[in-house]
Design a protein around this motif. Structure first.
Motif, mmCIF file in Angstrom:
data_model
loop_
_atom_site.group_PDB
_atom_site.id
_atom_site.type_symbol
_atom_site.label_atom_id
_atom_site.label_comp_id
_atom_site.label_asym_id
_atom_site.label_seq_id
_atom_site.Cartn_x
_atom_site.Cartn_y
_atom_site.Cartn_z
ATOM 1 N N ALA A 129 0.851 -1.186 0.000
ATOM 2 C CA ALA A 129 0.000 0.000 0.000
ATOM 3 C C ALA A 129 0.882 1.230 0.000
ATOM 4 O O ALA A 129 1.940 1.246 0.626
ATOM 5 C CB ALA A 129 -0.900 -0.001 1.226
ATOM 6 N N GLY A 130 0.476 2.272 -0.711
ATOM 7 C CA GLY A 130 1.161 3.553 -0.636
ATOM 8 C C GLY A 130 0.433 4.404 0.382
ATOM 9 O O GLY A 130 -0.798 4.479 0.358
ATOM 10 N N SER A 131 1.162 5.016 1.313
ATOM 11 C CA SER A 131 0.478 5.793 2.340
ATOM 12 C C SER A 131 1.350 6.943 2.810
ATOM 13 O O SER A 131 2.556 6.788 2.986
ATOM 14 C CB SER A 131 0.112 4.896 3.524
ATOM 15 O OG SER A 131 -0.471 5.667 4.546
ATOM 16 N N ASP A 132 0.728 8.105 3.022
ATOM 17 C CA ASP A 132 1.471 9.271 3.504
ATOM 18 C C ASP A 132 1.720 9.191 5.003
ATOM 19 O O ASP A 132 2.526 9.938 5.540
ATOM 20 C CB ASP A 132 0.702 10.564 3.194
ATOM 21 C CG ASP A 132 0.508 10.741 1.708
ATOM 22 O OD1 ASP A 132 1.197 10.045 0.950
ATOM 23 O OD2 ASP A 132 -0.332 11.568 1.305
ATOM 24 N N ALA A 133 0.973 8.330 5.681
ATOM 25 C CA ALA A 133 1.182 8.152 7.122
ATOM 26 C C ALA A 133 1.506 6.686 7.345
ATOM 27 O O ALA A 133 1.041 5.821 6.604
ATOM 28 C CB ALA A 133 -0.069 8.538 7.896
ATOM 29 N N PRO A 134 2.345 6.378 8.365
ATOM 30 C CA PRO A 134 2.600 4.971 8.658
ATOM 31 C C PRO A 134 1.291 4.258 9.003
ATOM 32 O O PRO A 134 0.288 4.899 9.336
ATOM 33 C CB PRO A 134 3.519 5.024 9.884
ATOM 34 C CG PRO A 134 4.082 6.400 9.906
ATOM 35 C CD PRO A 134 3.071 7.284 9.272
ATOM 36 N N LEU B 197 10.463 1.144 9.284
ATOM 37 C CA LEU B 197 11.196 2.411 9.165
ATOM 38 C C LEU B 197 10.287 3.628 9.337
ATOM 39 O O LEU B 197 10.524 4.678 8.745
ATOM 40 C CB LEU B 197 11.896 2.476 7.799
ATOM 41 C CG LEU B 197 12.945 1.401 7.519
ATOM 42 C CD1 LEU B 197 13.476 1.523 6.093
ATOM 43 C CD2 LEU B 197 14.106 1.507 8.504
ATOM 44 N N SER B 198 9.203 3.495 10.112
ATOM 45 C CA SER B 198 8.304 4.633 10.341
ATOM 46 C C SER B 198 9.060 5.799 10.950
ATOM 47 O O SER B 198 9.957 5.611 11.771
ATOM 48 C CB SER B 198 7.189 4.262 11.318
ATOM 49 O OG SER B 198 6.568 3.088 10.935
ATOM 50 N N LEU B 199 8.657 6.983 10.543
ATOM 51 C CA LEU B 199 9.262 8.191 11.098
ATOM 52 C C LEU B 199 8.167 9.113 11.599
ATOM 53 O O LEU B 199 7.034 9.079 11.118
ATOM 54 C CB LEU B 199 10.038 8.948 10.014
ATOM 55 C CG LEU B 199 11.358 8.411 9.523
ATOM 56 C CD1 LEU B 199 11.878 9.317 8.424
ATOM 57 C CD2 LEU B 199 12.349 8.353 10.670
ATOM 58 N N LYS B 200 8.549 9.925 12.590
ATOM 59 C CA LYS B 200 7.651 10.987 12.994
ATOM 60 C C LYS B 200 8.492 12.252 12.879
ATOM 61 O O LYS B 200 9.678 12.244 13.216
ATOM 62 C CB LYS B 200 7.225 10.753 14.446
ATOM 63 C CG LYS B 200 6.034 11.552 14.876
ATOM 64 C CD LYS B 200 5.695 11.125 16.303
ATOM 65 C CE LYS B 200 4.538 11.789 16.942
ATOM 66 N NZ LYS B 200 3.845 12.861 16.443
ATOM 67 N N PHE B 201 7.893 13.315 12.369
ATOM 68 C CA PHE B 201 8.682 14.535 12.214
ATOM 69 C C PHE B 201 8.631 15.368 13.485
ATOM 70 O O PHE B 201 7.560 15.589 14.055
ATOM 71 C CB PHE B 201 8.157 15.370 11.043
ATOM 72 C CG PHE B 201 8.522 14.808 9.709
ATOM 73 C CD1 PHE B 201 9.858 14.595 9.385
ATOM 74 C CD2 PHE B 201 7.565 14.485 8.787
ATOM 75 C CE1 PHE B 201 10.220 14.076 8.154
ATOM 76 C CE2 PHE B 201 7.907 13.964 7.546
ATOM 77 C CZ PHE B 201 9.233 13.755 7.236
#
Lengths: 370, 355
Positions: free
Chosen positions: A102-107, A291-295
């Motif tokens: 799936a493509g997603s802008d949020a994890p 590899l989830s990131l939070k800004f």
């Protein structure tokens, strides 16, 4: 007057068409050279099958370019990426087991992590792999003004309608004391619920919670004299057609609009890449290789950091039900997260290539996918 | 000469035989005895098709109700899915759907007000004023308008109509701003209800025009000629002979146009800058009521599952409203439209015969 507006819109459309044409020619032209120039690159030509995917529309244009380029390297593989789903639809279909990725802008959301583990992915869980980095631009249309700098707090005040005129002292101060021509500001935002709005409101909330007290959300939260338009192209068109307008747009969709520098930094691949390295905080979801990131926007204050990044992920299972599908999907995402794949996206849709360190992490995460 | 005589005799003889055996009974006997396999299959097929349409309609209604229920019964302010995104600011389902329902009716009503006079004018021109050849061309042109996809109308609205109407909006706001619908801060991008309604009006023009034209053409020639013979001008003739006869047909044409307007999605979603509020303003940026269909189109793609249920719930209400409008239109056309009197007479005669 009317003609110039039409011309501008036509220009936007044309650029879209050129980008597509460009991607087609890239795929046709670079297919053979790529394999001859980098003989160490993997050979995809023996693969056959179909990859079914979908989700984020922000990475949709890049997926189109990747699919065309990958097709040239692996003629036997068909990749169907459905960008009409949006990030939410992508996650829903992924945990239902209909997508290979799936493509997603949020994890993957907490609820969906559980659904993925009990559904298609099993105990290995699902992992998020960054594939697409872009930024959001602040585009404006103020006749006679070709250079504009805004600090994050001024942006927060403009978009929360606290600053209503272009001659406001705060804007004057941001631009080295030069007052802009007076006139009302019209804020243009998205009328459809979108990841772009979520990203932008998260940035404002993270960078300046006093001037922007609304947590990140998919709907633009401020009511009042705000022009709401459908899609990035709708915002771009309204900003271009109006006078005194300002709006946030995915960098890849700005067309010929003029954009403001944020904290004195203009958008560039380097500057956005820096935002990832300075402000990206790993937030692993528990699955190995995630590899989830939070800004952390408060850290993106450097003079060389563009502070409104847009990161989009590919979400896949660590363990596929069908090993053949795993091999295919790994090959495709491996291409996407290669330097070549990132260059294809940068050339065709103007995104920023992911930093080499992120690409390395992605490669080692993908290596463990079975 | 002799041919017509033969035909005449044949007709007379058949009438004679019909007199000897009651017509209705004979038909029924024939139906029972000579129903071939082909007839039976075709009868089954048509009956099945008729039943299918009812099943589909019932299926859609059941789907809408079942899917909408979770959102209708949910506690919106405490639900994590509903207390976010586009449904953040609402206390419950009804608070969410009520302004949307208002917006749907309001935008459609303005479109109807704009479209009706023009559509009736076109229909009258085609049926009573234009030369026959021009009427044919004009008729097909109007029908062509119905074939343009709504997204094309939407883009046309964005690129042409929005900037075109901005000066008018500023003018109305400046001089007539004391009237509530023209009040507020005028839009600087043109994404107003006015622009949306104008485009919507063009989209429903073909429906109203073609139905009205058919109704006007059915006006009995005798009534028209009688009016003209009494010294009426063309316009007076239309007023005393055509309009009274066509009134119910026009009303139902307008209602069918309204039904089309209620469900229009893409053009509205592209053009209007929406807010989910009760507002009558048509010239502002931030005070435009939103329609149900456009709201679904804008928010469905990335909605969470309960938000989707809420959107489907709003769709249920739209379904009910358009269903009602369409039934009303058909009823008015059927009960009082042209030919209704003769149909009723025929029915009564039939009833009398079978009794």
């Amino acid at each position: 007057m009317k003609n110039s507006r039409t011309g501008r819109f036509a220009a936007v459309t044309l650029i879209g068409a050129l980008a597509l044409a460009g991607c087609a020619s890239t795929s046709g032209g670079s297919g053979a050279p790529t394999s001859s120039v980098s003989p160490t690159g993997p050979d995809y030509s023996s693969l056959t099958g179909t990859i079914t995917a979908g989700g984020s529309s922000a990475q949709g244009a890049a997926e189109d370019a990747w699919v065309a380029a990958f097709k040239a390297l692996a003629p036997g593989v068909t990749v169907n990426y459905d960008k009409s789903q949006g990030s939410g639809g992508g996650q829903t279909n992924f945990v239902a087991g209909t997508y290979d990725f799936a493509g997603s802008d949020a994890p993957l959301s907490a609820a969906n992590i559980a659904k993925a583990a009990s559904g298609p992915c099993g105990t290995g869980g699902a992992i998020n792999i960054p594939v697409y980095l872009d930024g959001e631009s602040i585009a404006y249309n103020l006749p006679g003004v070709t250079k504009l700098n805004l600090t994050t707090s001024t942006i927060a005040k403009i978009f929360s309608l606290k600053i209503k005129d272009w001659s406001d002292p705060a804007i004057t101060k941001d631009n080295g004391g030069t007052a802009l021509p007076a006139g009302p500001i019209t804020v243009v935002a998205r009328s459809d619920a979108s990841g772009t709005t979520f990203n932008f409101t998260s940035f404002l909330y993270g960078a300046d919670p006093t001037d922007w007290p609304y947590p990140g959300d998919t709907a633009f939260p401020v009511k009042g004299n705000v022009s709401l338009q459908q899609g990035s192209s709708g915002v771009a068109n309204a900003v271009g057609a109006g006078t005194g307008t300002i709006g946030y747009i995915d960098h890849s969709a700005i067309g010929k609009l003029t954009t403001a520098t944020v904290n004195g930094v203009s958008f560039s691949a380097d500057a956005v890449g820096k935002s990832l390295s300075t402000g990206g905080v790993p937030t692993p979801n528990g699955a190995s290789g995630d590899l989830s990131l939070k800004f952390d926007y408060s850290k993106m204050t450097g003079a060389d950091v563009y502070p409104i990044p847009l990161l989009s992920y590919a979400i896949i299972c660590n363990t596929f039900k069908d090993p053949a599908q795993a091999k295919l999907t790994k090959a495709y995402l491996g291409f996407v997260t290669s330097a070549t794949g990132q260059a294809v996206a940068a050339k065709n849709v103007g995104s920023a290539p992911l930093p080499a360190s992120t690409l390395q992490q992605a490669a080692s995460s993908l290596a463990n996918v079975k | 000469m002799s041919d017509s005589k033969i035909v005449d005799t044949a007709a007379r003889s058949s009438t004679a035989s019909a007199k000897s055996a009651p017509l209705e009974g004979r038909r029924a006997r024939r139906r029972a005895s000579t129903l071939s396999t082909g007839d039976r299959v075709f009868l089954g097929f048509t009956t099945g098709s008729a039943l299918l349409i009812m099943l589909i309609l019932a299926g859609v209604a059941i789907f809408l109700i079942v899917k909408a229920l979770p959102a209708i019964v949910a506690d919106w302010p405490t639900d994590p899915e509903l207390h976010a995104g586009p449904t953040l600011a609402f206390g419950n389902f009804w608070a969410y759907v009520a302004p949307l329902l208002w917006g749907t009716l309001w935008v459609s009503a303005i479109a109807i007000v704009i479209a009706t006079p023009v559509a009736i004018g076109i229909a009258l021109f085609i049926s009573h004023y234009s030369p026959r050849r021009l009427a044919g061309i004009l008729g097909s042109l109007v029908d062509l308008l119905a074939a343009v996809p709504s997204v094309v109308f939407g883009l046309w609205g964005i690129i042409v109509i929005r900037p075109f109407l901005r000066p008018l909006g500023d003018f109305l706001n400046h001089y007539l701003g004391w009237i509530p619908i023209f009040a507020g801060q005028p839009s600087s991008t043109g994404s107003t209800i006015l622009a949306g309604s104008v485009v919507l009006a063009v989209m429903i023009l073909p429906i109203i025009t073609s139905i009205s034209r058919e109704v006007f053409l059915q006006t009995p020639r005798l009534n028209e000629e009688a009016a003209l013979a009494l010294g009426a001008t063309q316009w007076e003739m239309i007023r005393v002979a055509v309009f009274p006869y066509a009134r119910s047909g026009m009303v139902s044409a307008i209602l069918l146009g309204l039904g089309r307007a209620l469900g229009e999605t893409m053009a509205i979603a592209l053009i209007i800058s929406p807010s989910i509020v009760f507002s009558v303003r048509i010239l502002t940026e931030g005070g435009n009521s939103q329609t149900i269909a456009a709201n679904i189109a804008l928010n469905f793609p990335i909605a969470t599952s309960l938000q989707r249920d809420a959107l489907i719930g709003t769709g249920l209400l739209l379904f009910v409203v358009s269903f009602g409008v369409n039934i009303l239109a058909r009823y008015i056309l059927g009960a009082t439209g042209p030919g209704a009197a003769s149909r009723r007479a025929r029915r009564e005669k039939k009833a009398a015969l079978s009794a």
